[in-house]
Design a protein around this motif. Structure first.
Motif, short mmCIF file in Angstrom:
data_model
loop_
_atom_site.label_atom_id
_atom_site.label_comp_id
_atom_site.label_asym_id
_atom_site.label_seq_id
_atom_site.Cartn_x
_atom_site.Cartn_y
_atom_site.Cartn_z
N ASP A 1 0.87 -1.17 0.00
CA ASP A 1 0.00 0.00 0.00
C ASP A 1 0.91 1.22 0.00
O ASP A 1 1.62 1.48 0.97
CB ASP A 1 -0.89 0.00 1.24
CG ASP A 1 -1.74 1.27 1.35
OD1 ASP A 1 -1.87 1.99 0.33
OD2 ASP A 1 -2.25 1.55 2.45
N SER B 1 -9.52 -4.07 4.62
CA SER B 1 -10.24 -3.02 3.91
C SER B 1 -9.31 -2.36 2.90
O SER B 1 -8.14 -2.10 3.19
CB SER B 1 -10.76 -1.97 4.90
OG SER B 1 -11.28 -0.85 4.22
N GLU C 1 -10.24 0.54 1.35
CA GLU C 1 -10.64 1.95 1.28
C GLU C 1 -9.44 2.85 1.56
O GLU C 1 -8.74 2.69 2.56
CB GLU C 1 -11.75 2.24 2.29
CG GLU C 1 -12.28 3.67 2.19
CD GLU C 1 -13.43 3.92 3.16
OE1 GLU C 1 -13.89 5.07 3.22
OE2 GLU C 1 -13.86 2.95 3.83
N GLY C 2 -9.21 3.81 0.66
CA GLY C 2 -8.13 4.76 0.83
C GLY C 2 -6.76 4.21 0.54
O GLY C 2 -5.75 4.90 0.72
N ARG C 3 -6.68 2.99 0.06
CA ARG C 3 -5.38 2.37 -0.22
C ARG C 3 -5.01 2.52 -1.70
O ARG C 3 -5.89 2.60 -2.56
CB ARG C 3 -5.38 0.89 0.15
CG ARG C 3 -5.56 0.61 1.64
CD ARG C 3 -5.38 -0.86 1.92
NE ARG C 3 -5.63 -1.22 3.29
CZ ARG C 3 -4.73 -1.16 4.26
NH1 ARG C 3 -3.51 -0.70 4.00
NH2 ARG C 3 -5.03 -1.54 5.49
#
Length: 248
Positions: free
Chosen positions: A157, A199, A201-203
């Motif tokens: 990430d 999750s 999300e936002g990665r």
């Protein structure tokens, strides 16, 4: 061959200190901890000695790997590190045998012993639920890889790295990784396992990969491959370039 792989016996148990979490971005040739590579080298050597044309052996790194300080010995040989984790052996017919392993290292970081226990699926012994990112890696040159080469693959990430934030602005956060030893197969298969509850999300996800012999990178992805969630639904194909060669 499986008898050899799973027949190694660990004769001493370590007294574990708190786990040593590998630091993100630690530059050890594409793995979060050099202990993972040392253990892969040990099992690869043992397996190759029993079967010169062995199949594929893969060891999972983060987040399934635990590296602990140990104060014990095997005979007169002191043990400094105990490594535990999961992996799989892939047969030539395409079937796989998942296992849990324990590996011990001396104070020089050399792997002394590797012990793997296959999971007994019919008794409900299975790995934790996971999101699995599967793929194959090959290289452009028409050459045979030398013995001892390992494929190192990481899912990273880089969202914070791209923004200049976080503890490591170079490589990003390691979400999953695997070290693969292959005795016969090209392309080399890999499978990165993420906890089911991960999750995205936002990665900002990328895959990095290298073919490494000891400390020398032979082939690598020039640029990490950007991936999105839908890419996980099909095998990902990686083509590595010779390290140090001009960019195409």
């Amino acid at each position: 061959m499986l008898l050899r792989l799973f027949g190694l016996t660990l004769v001493a148990a370590g007294i574990a200190a708190p786990a040593l979490a590998p630091a993100f971005g630690q530059d050890v040739g594409g793995v979060s901890s050099s202990a993972l590579s040392r253990c892969a080298g040990r099992v690869g050597l043992e397996t190759r000695q029993s079967d010169a044309a062995f199949g594929v052996i893969a060891l999972d790194g983060m987040p399934w790997l635990t590296v602990e300080r140990t104060e014990d010995s095997i005979g007169t040989q002191p043990i400094s590190t105990t490594v535990t984790g999961t992996g799989e052996y892939r047969r030539r017919n395409g079937t796989t045998v998942p296992f849990r392993f324990t590996c011990v290292l001396d104070d020089r970081g050399q792997a002394l012993m590797f012990h793997a226990s296959p999971l007994i699926r019919r008794l409900g012994d299975v790995l934790p639920p996971a999101i699995v990112v599967e793929g194959m890696a090959t290289y452009r040159e028409k050459t045979t890889l030398p013995k001892g080469v390992e494929l190192r693959v990481q899912l990273l990430d880089v969202a914070k790295s791209a923004a200049g934030e976080g503890p490591d602005e170079r490589g990003g956060e390691v979400l999953a990784e695997q070290v693969v030893r292959s005795g016969w197969q090209t392309p080399i298969p890999f499978a990165l396992r993420l906890p089911r509850e991960t999750s995205f999300e936002g990665r900002r996800l990328v895959i990095a990969a290298r073919l490494v012999l000891a400390h020398q990178v032979l082939f690598e992805l020039r640029q990490p491959l950007a991936v999105v969630g839908t890419d996980f639904l099909k095998p990902i194909e990686l083509v590595l370039d010779k390290a140090g060669a001009p960019v195409r």
